[in-house]
Scaffold this motif. Structure first.
Motif, short mmCIF file in Angstrom:
data_model
loop_
_atom_site.label_atom_id
_atom_site.label_comp_id
_atom_site.label_asym_id
_atom_site.label_seq_id
_atom_site.Cartn_x
_atom_site.Cartn_y
_atom_site.Cartn_z
N SER A 21 0.85 -1.19 0.00
CA SER A 21 0.00 0.00 0.00
C SER A 21 0.88 1.23 0.00
O SER A 21 1.98 1.23 0.55
N CYS A 22 0.38 2.29 -0.60
CA CYS A 22 1.09 3.57 -0.62
C CYS A 22 0.07 4.66 -0.43
O CYS A 22 -0.75 4.92 -1.32
N THR A 23 0.11 5.29 0.73
CA THR A 23 -0.86 6.34 1.05
C THR A 23 -0.22 7.70 0.81
O THR A 23 0.90 7.96 1.24
N SER A 24 -0.96 8.55 0.14
CA SER A 24 -0.45 9.86 -0.25
C SER A 24 -1.09 10.96 0.57
O SER A 24 -2.30 10.94 0.83
N SER A 25 -0.28 11.93 0.96
CA SER A 25 -0.80 13.13 1.62
C SER A 25 -0.57 14.36 0.74
O SER A 25 -0.66 15.49 1.22
N GLN A 71 -5.96 1.46 -7.32
CA GLN A 71 -5.95 2.62 -6.43
C GLN A 71 -7.34 2.91 -5.92
O GLN A 71 -8.34 2.64 -6.59
N LYS A 75 -9.33 7.05 -0.61
CA LYS A 75 -8.37 6.87 0.47
C LYS A 75 -6.98 7.39 0.09
O LYS A 75 -6.05 7.25 0.88
N ASN A 76 -6.85 7.93 -1.11
CA ASN A 76 -5.54 8.40 -1.59
C ASN A 76 -4.48 7.31 -1.47
O ASN A 76 -3.34 7.57 -1.07
N THR A 77 -4.87 6.10 -1.79
CA THR A 77 -3.98 4.95 -1.59
C THR A 77 -3.82 4.17 -2.88
O THR A 77 -4.79 3.90 -3.59
N TYR A 79 -2.23 0.56 -4.49
CA TYR A 79 -1.95 -0.80 -4.05
C TYR A 79 -1.17 -1.57 -5.11
O TYR A 79 -1.24 -1.27 -6.31
#
Length: 124
Positions: A21-25, A71, A75-77, A79
């Protein structure tokens, strides 16, 4: 500040599965997203990339049929589902985002954002 955070790496036996997972801010839309990997002594290579605002998806030849990129925009994520893992998949995996790409290699250029990486180790 940290803007991309990867998770989900680990150690598995050959044939196993992992989901990265890669969550972006990031505060703005990025329409080019992808996963890269880098093994010791090797160059960073694209594993799976969604580009041209979602119109195209690239998979490296050796992961086709085994890996799937997806994606969740709510969730701005991002996968990466990895199935039937092989020892040669062992590497540090990185997610990357960019406002726009014409080609997947554009993610390797300036103005791209990268996570810190998550290690995937596959034993035989």
């Amino acid at each position: 500040q940290v803007q991309l955070v990867e998770s989900g790496g680990g150690s598995v036996q050959a044939g196993g599965s992992l989901r990265l997972s890669c969550t972006s801010s990031l505060k703005y839309n990025t329409n080019c997203v992808g996963w890269f990997r880098q093994a010791p002594g090797k160059e960073r290579e694209a594993v799976a990339v969604i580009y041209r605002v979602g119109a195209d998806t690239l998979y490296a030849d050796d992961v086709k049929g085994r890996f799937a990129i997806s994606q969740d925009n709510a969730k701005n994520t991002l996968y990466l589902q990895m199935n039937n893992l092989k020892p040669e998949d062992t590497a540090m995996y990185y997610c990357a985002r960019r406002v726009f790409c014409l080609e997947p290699r554009d993610l390797l250029g300036e103005s791209s954002f990268w996570g810190q990486g998550t290690q995937v180790t596959v034993s035989s």
